[in-house]
Design a protein around this motif. Structure first.
Motif, PDB file in Angstrom:
ATOM      1  N   PHE A   1       0.847  -1.199   0.000  1.00 41.45           N
ATOM      2  CA  PHE A   1       0.000   0.000   0.000  1.00 41.45           C
ATOM      3  C   PHE A   1       0.878   1.243   0.000  1.00 41.45           C
ATOM      4  O   PHE A   1       1.761   1.385   0.847  1.00 41.45           O
ATOM      5  CB  PHE A   1      -0.918   0.007   1.225  1.00 41.45           C
ATOM      6  CG  PHE A   1      -1.915  -1.106   1.207  1.00 41.45           C
ATOM      7  CD1 PHE A   1      -3.074  -1.010   0.450  1.00 41.45           C
ATOM      8  CD2 PHE A   1      -1.689  -2.275   1.919  1.00 41.45           C
ATOM      9  CE1 PHE A   1      -3.980  -2.051   0.401  1.00 41.45           C
ATOM     10  CE2 PHE A   1      -2.597  -3.325   1.885  1.00 41.45           C
ATOM     11  CZ  PHE A   1      -3.744  -3.212   1.121  1.00 41.45           C
TER      12      PHE A   1
ATOM     13  N   MET B   1      -6.074   0.443  -3.103  1.00 40.67           N
ATOM     14  CA  MET B   1      -6.674   1.463  -2.236  1.00 40.67           C
ATOM     15  C   MET B   1      -6.309   2.837  -2.783  1.00 40.67           C
ATOM     16  O   MET B   1      -5.175   3.041  -3.215  1.00 40.67           O
ATOM     17  CB  MET B   1      -6.104   1.316  -0.815  1.00 40.67           C
ATOM     18  CG  MET B   1      -6.737   2.195   0.221  1.00 40.67           C
ATOM     19  SD  MET B   1      -8.464   1.786   0.596  1.00 40.67           S
ATOM     20  CE  MET B   1      -8.265   0.142   1.296  1.00 40.67           C
ATOM     21  N   ALA B   2      -7.267   3.738  -2.755  1.00 37.22           N
ATOM     22  CA  ALA B   2      -6.958   5.110  -3.134  1.00 37.22           C
ATOM     23  C   ALA B   2      -6.062   5.734  -2.060  1.00 37.22           C
ATOM     24  O   ALA B   2      -6.208   5.447  -0.873  1.00 37.22           O
ATOM     25  CB  ALA B   2      -8.239   5.925  -3.282  1.00 37.22           C
ATOM     26  N   SER B   3      -5.151   6.579  -2.488  1.00 33.68           N
ATOM     27  CA  SER B   3      -4.344   7.333  -1.523  1.00 33.68           C
ATOM     28  C   SER B   3      -4.017   8.688  -2.129  1.00 33.68           C
ATOM     29  O   SER B   3      -4.109   8.882  -3.332  1.00 33.68           O
ATOM     30  CB  SER B   3      -3.073   6.571  -1.148  1.00 33.68           C
ATOM     31  OG  SER B   3      -2.258   6.333  -2.273  1.00 33.68           O
ATOM     32  N   GLY B   4      -3.660   9.601  -1.277  1.00 33.20           N
ATOM     33  CA  GLY B   4      -3.434  10.962  -1.747  1.00 33.20           C
ATOM     34  C   GLY B   4      -3.678  11.911  -0.589  1.00 33.20           C
ATOM     35  O   GLY B   4      -2.813  12.693  -0.217  1.00 33.20           O
ATOM     36  N   SER B   5      -4.849  11.792   0.009  1.00 32.75           N
ATOM     37  CA  SER B   5      -5.079  12.429   1.297  1.00 32.75           C
ATOM     38  C   SER B   5      -4.245  11.614   2.288  1.00 32.75           C
ATOM     39  O   SER B   5      -4.423  10.405   2.424  1.00 32.75           O
ATOM     40  CB  SER B   5      -6.566  12.373   1.642  1.00 32.75           C
ATOM     41  OG  SER B   5      -6.772  12.911   2.926  1.00 32.75           O
TER      42      SER B   5
ATOM     43  N   GLN C   1      -3.244   7.733   5.775  1.00 34.03           N
ATOM     44  CA  GLN C   1      -4.217   6.645   5.890  1.00 34.03           C
ATOM     45  C   GLN C   1      -3.641   5.262   5.590  1.00 34.03           C
ATOM     46  O   GLN C   1      -4.255   4.241   5.893  1.00 34.03           O
ATOM     47  CB  GLN C   1      -5.421   6.924   4.974  1.00 34.03           C
ATOM     48  CG  GLN C   1      -6.087   8.250   5.325  1.00 34.03           C
ATOM     49  CD  GLN C   1      -7.357   8.546   4.524  1.00 34.03           C
ATOM     50  OE1 GLN C   1      -8.071   7.635   4.136  1.00 34.03           O
ATOM     51  NE2 GLN C   1      -7.630   9.814   4.297  1.00 34.03           N
TER      52      GLN C   1
ATOM     53  N   SER D   1      -2.966   2.484   8.469  1.00 32.56           N
ATOM     54  CA  SER D   1      -4.228   1.908   8.938  1.00 32.56           C
ATOM     55  C   SER D   1      -4.741   0.850   7.967  1.00 32.56           C
ATOM     56  O   SER D   1      -5.151  -0.250   8.368  1.00 32.56           O
ATOM     57  CB  SER D   1      -5.295   2.997   9.096  1.00 32.56           C
ATOM     58  OG  SER D   1      -4.903   3.970  10.026  1.00 32.56           O
ATOM     59  N   VAL D   2      -4.727   1.202   6.696  1.00 31.18           N
ATOM     60  CA  VAL D   2      -5.206   0.277   5.671  1.00 31.18           C
ATOM     61  C   VAL D   2      -4.365  -1.002   5.673  1.00 31.18           C
ATOM     62  O   VAL D   2      -4.888  -2.123   5.629  1.00 31.18           O
ATOM     63  CB  VAL D   2      -5.163   0.966   4.290  1.00 31.18           C
ATOM     64  CG1 VAL D   2      -5.340  -0.041   3.177  1.00 31.18           C
ATOM     65  CG2 VAL D   2      -6.219   2.071   4.209  1.00 31.18           C
TER      66      VAL D   2
ATOM     67  N   LEU E   1      -2.718  -2.239   8.130  1.00 30.97           N
ATOM     68  CA  LEU E   1      -3.034  -3.006   9.338  1.00 30.97           C
ATOM     69  C   LEU E   1      -4.302  -3.831   9.144  1.00 30.97           C
ATOM     70  O   LEU E   1      -4.381  -4.979   9.594  1.00 30.97           O
ATOM     71  CB  LEU E   1      -3.226  -2.071  10.534  1.00 30.97           C
ATOM     72  CG  LEU E   1      -1.974  -1.427  11.122  1.00 30.97           C
ATOM     73  CD1 LEU E   1      -2.352  -0.440  12.221  1.00 30.97           C
ATOM     74  CD2 LEU E   1      -1.043  -2.499  11.671  1.00 30.97           C
ATOM     75  N   GLY E   2      -5.284  -3.232   8.493  1.00 31.71           N
ATOM     76  CA  GLY E   2      -6.514  -3.974   8.223  1.00 31.71           C
ATOM     77  C   GLY E   2      -6.251  -5.166   7.325  1.00 31.71           C
ATOM     78  O   GLY E   2      -6.713  -6.288   7.594  1.00 31.71           O
ATOM     79  N   ALA E   3      -5.493  -4.928   6.260  1.00 28.86           N
ATOM     80  CA  ALA E   3      -5.179  -6.027   5.332  1.00 28.86           C
ATOM     81  C   ALA E   3      -4.367  -7.107   6.050  1.00 28.86           C
ATOM     82  O   ALA E   3      -4.555  -8.307   5.812  1.00 28.86           O
ATOM     83  CB  ALA E   3      -4.418  -5.482   4.126  1.00 28.86           C
TER      84      ALA E   3
ATOM     85  N   GLN F   1      -3.304  10.451  12.284  1.00 29.33           N
ATOM     86  CA  GLN F   1      -3.816   9.083  12.117  1.00 29.33           C
ATOM     87  C   GLN F   1      -2.698   8.053  12.112  1.00 29.33           C
ATOM     88  O   GLN F   1      -2.879   6.930  12.588  1.00 29.33           O
ATOM     89  CB  GLN F   1      -4.637   8.978  10.818  1.00 29.33           C
ATOM     90  CG  GLN F   1      -5.272   7.595  10.636  1.00 29.33           C
ATOM     91  CD  GLN F   1      -6.047   7.473   9.334  1.00 29.33           C
ATOM     92  OE1 GLN F   1      -6.347   8.472   8.685  1.00 29.33           O
ATOM     93  NE2 GLN F   1      -6.370   6.259   8.953  1.00 29.33           N
TER      94      GLN F   1
ATOM     95  N   GLU G   1      -2.076   6.837  15.574  1.00 29.92           N
ATOM     96  CA  GLU G   1      -3.122   5.903  16.023  1.00 29.92           C
ATOM     97  C   GLU G   1      -2.784   4.492  15.531  1.00 29.92           C
ATOM     98  O   GLU G   1      -2.866   3.515  16.274  1.00 29.92           O
ATOM     99  CB  GLU G   1      -4.493   6.296  15.456  1.00 29.92           C
ATOM    100  CG  GLU G   1      -5.051   7.632  15.942  1.00 29.92           C
ATOM    101  CD  GLU G   1      -6.450   7.928  15.379  1.00 29.92           C
ATOM    102  OE1 GLU G   1      -6.972   8.998  15.695  1.00 29.92           O
ATOM    103  OE2 GLU G   1      -7.021   7.095  14.624  1.00 29.92           O
ATOM    104  N   ALA G   2      -2.407   4.427  14.273  1.00 32.72           N
ATOM    105  CA  ALA G   2      -2.109   3.127  13.664  1.00 32.72           C
ATOM    106  C   ALA G   2      -0.830   2.528  14.247  1.00 32.72           C
ATOM    107  O   ALA G   2      -0.759   1.322  14.513  1.00 32.72           O
ATOM    108  CB  ALA G   2      -1.987   3.291  12.146  1.00 32.72           C
TER     109      ALA G   2
END
Lengths: 317, 281
Positions: free
Chosen positions: B65, B115-119, B122, B125-126, B128-130, B156, B159-160
């Motif tokens: 990612f 997954m989209a990214s740019g902002s 994130q 986190s993504v 970690l989910g995967a 964020q 947090e992750a």
């Protein structure tokens, strides 16, 4: 006029909890994430039964949404749980990019929506979440009216592939829809037939609409009550047909009149069948502390307010 | 193991692809892209266990990612050169109706993007989910992510980072592109973060440095060392010391080319410094 019986007050969030518990047994791909509100969201049973599929993320909602999006890669169906405020406004960009734009199969389950959250006050009472979520391309927005319907919706969204916002509440309210009833996403439910006014309600206001219909009936006004549990995609055909029959519409919701169900209905009517409409909703204001009943009365979100709006709109025909 | 010289040839070609993409549309982010060319080539050609073709669910293979989505030119180039889509499609970067959006997205169905990214902020986190889903699926493959160093200013991430250590997520390798630059200037000038190593360590991560993030052997060795550390109840962080704009001399060591495209003359200079190896698209 068809009437409905309250089988006993229950909170919609417990309907979610029961639905999630049932899903845990039924669908191995369902996983749940919670941001330190497991008890409030009634996710305890799922957590106890499936600890390996339950993810406590702590007070970190942005990470929760991102993780949920990532979990879909490999086939899981994540259900996130926190208050509606923290499920939407706090994590709007995470939902926008990682869930909606990325087209991920995440179910954002939001309790304590609206003003009936009560005593905690305006910091926690989001009245803008329907608007926020319906603006996102591809997002399905559901606001259920009672325990039974919330449980049914929780089960139904697991079988739908795509992002969903499921909105429900904190207080115990009338439970009157059928137990184990079908839940068809995007399909309006006609509760009473009427000829003089259409009352289109969502969430906690649906029971209030039924109460209003009884009062109106006694006053010689025949009201058709439609339960819109799915605000997006909206059942335009049902709304247009009823508006054309009765000639006037009241919308009722526990949400700001800007961005809510009322505006969605107004758009459908303006494009297809311009009809006088009154909106029972909060008037671009924040809430405040109080009991749910006090707040619903002060902010004009109860049966009495719907009756007043109905009489007004009938006079505008 | 692939021949290092061959991989370096691919890096040279990727650099050409990067500056040609951004030059054509006079927009995009060449600086960070150039700095990460070795990382992407190492990852896709040497380090990740990948399956042929593209399947969104990525079962039975490693996943990657990109959190700092603005370095899409290097991502697109390496995906194309790794066979995910035709290299000719690099011609469509940032054009209307293209699958190669300014920032990567799943929305247009580009193979290789999950997954989209740019902002910003994130991607961990993504990942970690995967990674959690891989564990639930008894899939022993790894999840990789790349973040910019400036990107770590987004809350964020932390947090992750906290979640990963607390939950002993040990099937994830997060690399940080430590080029010390962001749009407004150096990361120290914009919002100094102190020691990123100390921060990750304090959060409970196992941290490795790749001091020469633009040396192909060093990058491969570093990522393989990271891989060897997985499965030990700790998340892994690789601090990749890179040079923004690497390989095009006038773009190096500055934030000036973070989000600026070269003109015709500058493109010619950049291409002259990077010989065509695998063939231009």
């Amino acid at each position: 006029m068809k009437t409905y019986t309250n089988t006993g007050n229950k909170d919609t969030r417990s309907g979610f909890g029961a639905g999630l518990e049932a899903l845990g047994k039924k669908n191995e791909n369902v996983v749940a994430l919670c941001a330190d509100l497991t008890g409030s969201l009634k996710m305890d049973a799922f957590k106890a039964n499936h600890p390996e599929r339950f993810f406590q993320v702590g007070i970190a909602e942005a990470n929760m949404i991102g993780m949920a999006a990532g979990m879909t890669i490999g086939g899981k169906i994540p259900f996130t749980g926190t208050f509606a405020n923290f499920s939407t406004g706090r994590v709007y960009d995470q939902i926008r990019q990682s869930v909606a734009y990325s087209g991920k199969n995440v179910k954002i389950c939001a309790s304590h929506a609206g003003i009936t959250l009560g005593e905690d006050g305006a910091t926690h009472q989001i009245l803008e979440d329907i608007g926020l979520m319906k603006m996102l391309p591809g997002m399905t927005v559901i606001n259920t009216c009672d325990y039974n319907q919330t449980k049914a919706a929780t089960l139904a969204i697991a079988d739908y592939d795509g992002p969903v916002y499921l909105r429900f509440g904190r207080p115990k309210v009338a439970n009157f829809t059928p137990e184990n009833g079908a839940f068809n996403i995007g399909k309006a439910v006609e509760l009473t037939e009427g000829n003089d006014v259409t009352i289109i309600a969502t969430g906690h206001l649906v029971w209030e609409a039924l109460e209003a219909a009884k009062t109106l009936n006694e006053a010689g006004i025949s009201a058709e009550v439609i339960n819109i549990h799915t605000i997006k995609p909206l059942d335009a055909n049902a709304i247009i047909a009823s508006a054309q029959k009765t000639g006037c519409v009241v919308t009722a919701e526990e949400h700001n009149y800007m961005g809510g169900l009322g505006e969605s209905v107004a758009r459908v009517l303006a494009e297809n069948a311009p009809t006088p409409q009154e909106m029972v909703a909060t008037q671009d204001t924040f809430g405040e502390s109080g009991t749910p009943a006090q707040l619903m009365e002060k902010y004009g979100l109860n049966a009495e307010a719907i009756v007043t709006a109905a009489k007004k709109v009938v006079a505008r025909k | 193991m692939a021949d290092i010289a061959q991989l370096e040839d691919m890096v040279t070609q990727v650099r050409r692809d990067i500056i040609r993409q951004v030059h054509k549309v006079n927009s995009g982010h060449p600086g960070g892209s150039l700095g990460c060319a070795e990382f992407f080539v190492a990852l896709y050609q040497e380090v990740m266990n990948r399956k042929e073709g593209f399947n969104m669910n990525g079962e039975g293979e490693d996943l990657f990612f990109l959190s700092n989505g603005h370095i899409s030119p290097v991502f697109y180039s390496v995906l194309a050169r790794s066979g995910y889509f035709p290299v000719e499609e690099l011609n469509t970067f940032r054009l209307l109706n293209s699958r190669l959006q300014g920032h990567p997205t799943t929305h247009e169905g580009l193979p290789g993007i999950r997954m989209a990214s740019g902002s910003l902020g994130q991607g961990i986190s993504v990942a970690l989910g995967a990674a959690a889903t891989k564990k639930l699926n008894n899939d022993n493959h790894l999840v990789y992510a790349l973040c910019g160093d400036g990107e770590l200013q987004e809350g964020q991430n932390w947090e992750a980072i906290m979640y990963a250590a607390a939950n002993k997520v040990d099937n994830i390798i997060v690399s940080i592109d430590l080029n010390g630059q962001q749009i407004d200037g150096s990361t120290d000038a914009v919002l100094g973060m102190g020691s990123i190593r100390s921060k990750f360590e304090a959060f409970g991560w196992d941290v490795l440095d790749v001091k020469e993030g633009n040396n192909m052997s060093a990058v491969i060795d570093g990522l393989k060392a990271a891989k060897a550390k997985t499965g030990n109840k700790k998340p892994i962080c690789v601090l990749l010391h890179t040079i923004m704009g690497n390989g095009v001399d006038f773009m190096m060591h500055t934030h000036a080319w973070h989000g600026k495209a070269p003109n015709d003359e500058q493109l010619a200079i950049g291409l002259a410094q990077n010989a065509e190896t695998l063939g231009d698209y």
